[in-house]
Design a protein around this motif. Structure first.
Motif: not given
Length: 414
Positions: A276-290
């Motif tokens: 499961v490869v997850v692309d992300t944004s630079t900003i550390l949102t709650d979604v990305i931190l999780s």
């Protein structure tokens, strides 16, 4: 009925606190204190032996701190809900507690009503998780140990979550995520690519599949997902074979997806796909931190520019604070230009983190691939840029094997 009671384990190094909480809870007919522990180690051991619904966990203890103990308990028994108690209401403690898997965070001493409410809410969550687990086990057993629509992929095999992240915009994070998912995918190890940049995600654009289904079609149903729902909603990229879960089509729609929903989507994907490869944004949102917290490995992307290297140092420090071990980080350098004196070796030495893969600069191939919506791993994989992605894929596979071996050795030593 006794079976409906919320079973609570109290973990606190102060005897008076343990006794006060026990006395408070004895007046609740639907709550039962099944045990108390004085240390983090005892808390982990008793949670495994007693299998409570809720653990009340003090954050400061003499051996293993409450956050580390919480993480261990949640990994061992995902249905157990942990409520953290701390004399400090520091937001950083709260964030770390939630990342470790805590259901709630209360400041000591908590108000009686507040504590009871938190326990009952967490207890209901635990009962629901147990019921779901029992239902899923019945479905798996009825299906003879396989899940329909998964092409024979066994749910007993837990897929790996790979978060691709860069603390600096414009480093080619999405390009790497898309092409890495393709490089990891084959008939035996299927990949799904999830766009975690919920406001401005471009994954669908990179494969020329925009305008199709998105994560908004799944998020409201996270508690009732099955393989057929997933297969209907995921974008099927015919040229590569990978599946894609796209970001919402408009930025304001991102608010409709919570971190809890996103985590549940990833956890379900793990049961179907090897990667499961997850692309992300630079900003550390709650979604990305999780997602970072849940991940098996983080591919950290940098380039040779000084701001990118500076931000890499900052994120490495933050990941260390969050309890992410260096072994879970795969440091990759993108757009490497031999004409620039800043080498991977110099960056590795400076940041004390090995660069596991180097992807050379090839703007012509990379930009053309994006504009055509045809990832370069499909028609330029033999070029140096394609070989760089292959080397990253091999580094990911090797790190997974090493981490699994280390985990098995650690279990054996216990």
């Amino acid at each position: 009925m006794a079976a409906d009671k919320i079973r609570v384990l109290i973990v606190d190094d102060i005897a008076e606190t343990r006794e006060n909480v026990r006395k408070l809870l004895q007046f609740e007919s639907d709550v039962e204190v099944v045990g108390t522990a004085r240390t983090g180690k005892e808390g982990i051991q008793f949670a495994l032996e007693m299998d409570p619904d809720v653990v009340l966990m003090d954050i400061n203890m003499p051996d293993i701190d409450g956050i580390t103990a919480t993480e261990t308990i949640c990994q061992q028994s995902p249905h157990i809900q942990v409520v953290i108690l701390s004399v400090q209401g520091d937001p950083n403690y709260m964030r770390r507690a939630m990342l470790a898997g805590a259901r709630d965070f209360l400041t000591k001493p908590p108000m009686g009503d507040e504590l009871i409410s938190a326990i009952k809410h967490a207890g209901k969550m635990s009962h629901d998780e147990r019921a779901k687990g029992a239902k899923q086990q019945m479905v798996i057993s009825a299906a003879g140990g396989s899940v329909a629509g998964m092409g024979g992929y066994s749910p007993a095999t837990q897929g790996k979550i790979i978060v691709v992240y860069s603390p600096k915009g414009g480093t080619g994070c999405t390009t790497i995520a898309v092409n890495l998912a393709i490089a990891l995918h084959n008939e035996d190890t299927r990949s799904v690519l999830v766009d975690g940049n919920l406001q401005f995600g471009d994954v669908a654009v990179f494969v020329n599949e925009q305008g199709k289904n998105t994560i908004l079609d799944i998020a409201p149903r996270v508690d009732d997902l099955d393989s057929e729902i997933i297969e209907d909603i995921l974008i099927k990229h015919q040229a590569s074979g990978i599946r894609i879960l796209a970001a919402p089509q408009r930025p304001e729609m991102a608010e409709k997806i919570s971190a809890d929903q996103f985590v549940k989507v990833l956890q379900f994907m793990q049961r179907i796909y090897s990667y499961v490869v997850v692309d992300t944004s630079t900003i550390l949102t709650d979604v990305i931190l999780s997602a970072i917290d849940l991940s098996d490995v983080i591919v950290l992307v940098t380039t040779q520019e000084i701001p990118s290297i500076k931000n890499s140092r900052l994120i490495l420090d933050l990941l260390n604070t969050m309890g992410v071990s260096k072994e879970r980080i795969i440091f990759a350098m993108n757009r490497f230009d031999k004409r620039i004196a800043i080498t991977p070796e110099r960056i590795s030495e400076n940041l004390k983190q090995e660069i596991a893969a180097v992807i050379p600069l090839d703007e012509k191939i990379a930009i053309t691939a994006v504009n055509r919506g045809v990832p370069f791993m499909l028609d330029n994989k033999s070029q140096p840029i394609g070989k760089g992605i292959f080397s990253l894929a091999e580094a990911v596979r090797a790190r997974m094997i090493a981490l699994e071996s280390e985990s098995e050795s650690s279990t054996a030593r216990r």
